[in-house]
Design a protein around this motif. Structure first.
Motif, PDB file in Angstrom:
ATOM      1  N   LEU A 142     -12.513  14.854  -3.723  1.00  0.00           N
ATOM      2  CA  LEU A 142     -11.558  14.019  -4.106  1.00  0.00           C
ATOM      3  C   LEU A 142     -10.046  14.831  -4.311  1.00  0.00           C
ATOM      4  N   GLU A 143      -9.060  14.134  -3.788  1.00  0.00           N
ATOM      5  CA  GLU A 143      -7.735  14.679  -3.754  1.00  0.00           C
ATOM      6  C   GLU A 143      -7.093  14.789  -4.968  1.00  0.00           C
ATOM      7  N   VAL A 144      -6.263  15.845  -5.255  1.00  0.00           N
ATOM      8  CA  VAL A 144      -5.560  16.183  -6.420  1.00  0.00           C
ATOM      9  C   VAL A 144      -4.297  16.741  -5.965  1.00  0.00           C
ATOM     10  N   ASN A 192      -8.619   9.519  -2.631  1.00  0.00           N
ATOM     11  CA  ASN A 192      -7.292   9.916  -3.155  1.00  0.00           C
ATOM     12  C   ASN A 192      -6.689   8.939  -3.851  1.00  0.00           C
ATOM     13  N   PRO A 193      -6.929   9.108  -5.508  1.00  0.00           N
ATOM     14  CA  PRO A 193      -6.551   8.101  -6.568  1.00  0.00           C
ATOM     15  C   PRO A 193      -5.303   8.466  -6.951  1.00  0.00           C
ATOM     16  N   PRO A 194      -4.846   7.716  -7.801  1.00  0.00           N
ATOM     17  CA  PRO A 194      -3.233   8.016  -8.254  1.00  0.00           C
ATOM     18  C   PRO A 194      -3.442   8.932  -9.331  1.00  0.00           C
ATOM     19  N   TYR A 195      -2.558   9.887  -9.009  1.00  0.00           N
ATOM     20  CA  TYR A 195      -2.564  11.309  -9.864  1.00  0.00           C
ATOM     21  C   TYR A 195      -1.161  11.852 -10.268  1.00  0.00           C
ATOM     22  N   VAL A 196      -0.269  11.149 -10.197  1.00  0.00           N
ATOM     23  CA  VAL A 196       1.114  11.354 -10.737  1.00  0.00           C
ATOM     24  C   VAL A 196       1.249  11.102 -12.016  1.00  0.00           C
ATOM     25  N   GLU A 197       1.823  11.925 -12.971  1.00  0.00           N
ATOM     26  CA  GLU A 197       1.965  11.997 -14.430  1.00  0.00           C
ATOM     27  C   GLU A 197       3.152  10.880 -14.466  1.00  0.00           C
ATOM     28  N   VAL A 238       0.780  -1.114  -0.021  1.00  0.00           N
ATOM     29  CA  VAL A 238       0.013  -0.057  -0.156  1.00  0.00           C
ATOM     30  C   VAL A 238       0.840   1.390   0.157  1.00  0.00           C
ATOM     31  N   LEU A 239       0.276   2.360  -0.568  1.00  0.00           N
ATOM     32  CA  LEU A 239       0.698   3.695  -0.505  1.00  0.00           C
ATOM     33  C   LEU A 239       1.047   4.018   0.960  1.00  0.00           C
ATOM     34  N   ILE A 240       2.003   4.755   1.564  1.00  0.00           N
ATOM     35  CA  ILE A 240       2.182   5.235   2.906  1.00  0.00           C
ATOM     36  C   ILE A 240       1.164   6.455   2.804  1.00  0.00           C
ATOM     37  N   PRO A 241       0.286   6.499   3.830  1.00  0.00           N
ATOM     38  CA  PRO A 241      -0.732   7.774   3.765  1.00  0.00           C
ATOM     39  C   PRO A 241       0.098   8.711   4.181  1.00  0.00           C
ATOM     40  N   ARG A 242      -0.398  10.135   3.356  1.00  0.00           N
ATOM     41  CA  ARG A 242       0.502  11.450   3.318  1.00  0.00           C
ATOM     42  C   ARG A 242      -0.398  12.252   4.558  1.00  0.00           C
ATOM     43  N   PRO A 243       0.354  13.298   5.080  1.00  0.00           N
ATOM     44  CA  PRO A 243      -0.411  14.309   5.794  1.00  0.00           C
ATOM     45  C   PRO A 243      -1.286  15.123   4.961  1.00  0.00           C
ATOM     46  N   ASP A 244      -0.888  15.382   3.653  1.00  0.00           N
ATOM     47  CA  ASP A 244      -1.738  16.071   2.818  1.00  0.00           C
ATOM     48  C   ASP A 244      -3.277  15.417   2.716  1.00  0.00           C
ATOM     49  N   THR A 245      -3.210  14.191   2.668  1.00  0.00           N
ATOM     50  CA  THR A 245      -4.711  13.469   2.785  1.00  0.00           C
ATOM     51  C   THR A 245      -5.636  13.770   4.004  1.00  0.00           C
ATOM     52  N   GLU A 270      12.562   6.961  -2.584  1.00  0.00           N
ATOM     53  CA  GLU A 270      11.646   6.324  -1.825  1.00  0.00           C
ATOM     54  C   GLU A 270      10.487   5.826  -2.301  1.00  0.00           C
ATOM     55  N   ILE A 271       9.672   6.768  -3.036  1.00  0.00           N
ATOM     56  CA  ILE A 271       8.561   6.520  -4.062  1.00  0.00           C
ATOM     57  C   ILE A 271       8.732   5.640  -4.958  1.00  0.00           C
ATOM     58  N   ALA A 272       9.748   5.955  -5.931  1.00  0.00           N
ATOM     59  CA  ALA A 272       9.759   5.259  -7.212  1.00  0.00           C
ATOM     60  C   ALA A 272      10.373   3.914  -7.218  1.00  0.00           C
ATOM     61  N   ARG A 301       0.841   1.460  -9.161  1.00  0.00           N
ATOM     62  CA  ARG A 301      -0.608   1.585  -9.360  1.00  0.00           C
ATOM     63  C   ARG A 301      -1.189   2.466  -8.690  1.00  0.00           C
ATOM     64  N   ALA A 302      -0.855   2.843  -7.360  1.00  0.00           N
ATOM     65  CA  ALA A 302      -1.300   3.911  -6.301  1.00  0.00           C
ATOM     66  C   ALA A 302      -0.855   5.163  -6.602  1.00  0.00           C
ATOM     67  N   LEU A 303       0.000   5.202  -7.740  1.00  0.00           N
ATOM     68  CA  LEU A 303       0.544   6.710  -7.799  1.00  0.00           C
ATOM     69  C   LEU A 303       0.287   7.188  -9.573  1.00  0.00           C
ATOM     70  N   PHE A 304       0.523   6.293 -10.398  1.00  0.00           N
ATOM     71  CA  PHE A 304       0.614   6.763 -11.897  1.00  0.00           C
ATOM     72  C   PHE A 304      -0.642   6.852 -12.360  1.00  0.00           C
TER      73      PHE A 304
HETATM   74  N1  GLN Z   1       0.851  12.413  -2.916  1.00  0.00           N
HETATM   75  C1  GLN Z   1       1.654  11.362  -3.612  1.00  0.00           C
HETATM   76  C2  GLN Z   1       3.007  11.556  -3.951  1.00  0.00           C
HETATM   77  O1  GLN Z   1       3.218  12.878  -3.666  1.00  0.00           O
HETATM   78  C3  GLN Z   1       0.803  10.790  -4.662  1.00  0.00           C
HETATM   79  C4  GLN Z   1      -0.427  10.222  -4.077  1.00  0.00           C
HETATM   80  C5  GLN Z   1      -1.403   9.976  -5.410  1.00  0.00           C
HETATM   81  O2  GLN Z   1      -1.071   9.760  -6.314  1.00  0.00           O
HETATM   82  N2  GLN Z   1      -2.648   9.816  -4.889  1.00  0.00           N
HETATM   83  O3  GLN Z   1       3.781  11.126  -4.333  1.00  0.00           O
END
Ligand code: GLN
Length: 279
Positions: free
Chosen positions: A238-240, A188-193, A98-105, A201-203, A209-212
């Motif tokens: 929706l998170e953006v 909070n869907p995937p929304y990275v280009e 799983v994606l690590i929950p972010r404070p942004d969320t 750490e992320i890449a 699948r949780a990111l892109f």
């Molecule tokens: N906030 C995440 C990041 O910066 C992206 C999470 C998402 O795609 N929903 O990597």
């Protein structure tokens, strides 16, 4: 076999680890060293300072050394090394499924906690660790909370968190709404280009699948907004990503659209939550 930190006082073990992490280009070397040592010792991070002269001994040394190495060499995120991440009032168990929950969320949860009508039935789409759904149920027990994910592996993590925390959330495996009906939708869907340069750490460690989500990062938002509009839901949050709010608001607009939208910011001041509702 004693390692370099064996018998070394806590204060010195922290200092050496900090240097190793700093040298490897880790952003928050001191904080990470403290979290990893506290975890290895099974104590609270705040107690480290009181115990700075206490020698680190036994299996804790080995555990700390291994963690510092994995953090600096492999760039494994701290939360995957400790296996936990704080989110709102909860301590969630996390691992690379799983994606690590972010404070942004937390901004999305804050919006939902304040704004959802009493007793509403709400679905968290792409729940991952269960962070949004579980924090919402924790803070608004009046709500009926459901959660979906395309990843069965992620749902296993979310379900384990729900059980351990004693929070009643209904999980369903499937794409987007997974056929569920709800008055409100959070995500909070995937929304990275796709192809964007991300921290190692992320890449290298978090689930792609949780990111892109395509060349502009909005492939999932487009499908999700369409699915929500075709459903009986009247409210969505929706998170953006940074700079995506206008484009996501535009997905709700159009000739004769009954939907109105607004934007909320996270604690860093970044536009983070697009909310949409219809009468
Ligand atoms: N906030 C995440 C990041 O910066 C992206 C999470 C998402 O795609 N929903 O990597």
């Amino acid at each position: 076999m004693p390692g370099p930190f064996s018998g070394v006082p806590i204060g010195e073990a922290l200092a050496s680890a900090q240097i190793a992490l700093e040298g490897a280009g880790v952003d928050t070397p001191r904080l990470d060293a403290e979290i990893l040592l506290a975890h290895a010792l099974g104590i609270d991070r705040t107690r480290l300072m009181l115990e700075r002269d206490t020698p680190v001994e036994g299996p804790a040394i080995r555990a700390f050394q291994i963690a510092v190495r994995r953090r600096s060499v492999e760039r494994v995120p701290v939360a995957y090394l400790t296996g936990t991440k704080g989110f709102r009032r909860l301590e969630l168990e996390v691992d690379p499924r799983v994606l690590i929950p972010r404070p942004d969320t937390e901004a999305l949860v804050e919006w939902a906690v304040r704004g959802l009508p009493p007793g509403a039935r709400v679905v968290d789409v792409g729940t991952g660790s269960g962070a949004i759904a579980l924090a919402l149920k924790d803070e608004r027990p009046d709500l009926e909370v459901l959660a979906t994910d395309v990843s069965g592996a992620a749902l296993a993590v979310a379900e384990a968190n729900a059980r351990r925390l004693g929070l009643e959330v209904t999980f369903a495996e499937g794409d987007l709404l997974a056929g569920l009906d709800a008055g409100a939708v959070l995500s909070n869907p995937p929304y990275v280009e796709t192809g964007a340069a991300l921290a190692p750490e992320i890449a290298q460690h978090e689930p792609p699948r949780a990111l892109f989500a395509g060349s502009d990062g909005l492939d999932v938002h487009r499908r999700l907004v369409a699915a929500i509009r075709a459903s009986g839901a009247r409210l969505a949050g929706l998170e953006v990503g940074a700079g995506q709010a206008a484009a996501v608001r535009a997905l709700w607009a159009g000739e004769g659209s009954p939907w109105e939208t607004d934007v909320g910011r996270d604690l860093a001041g970044t536009e983070r939550v697009v909310s949409a509702w219809r009468p």
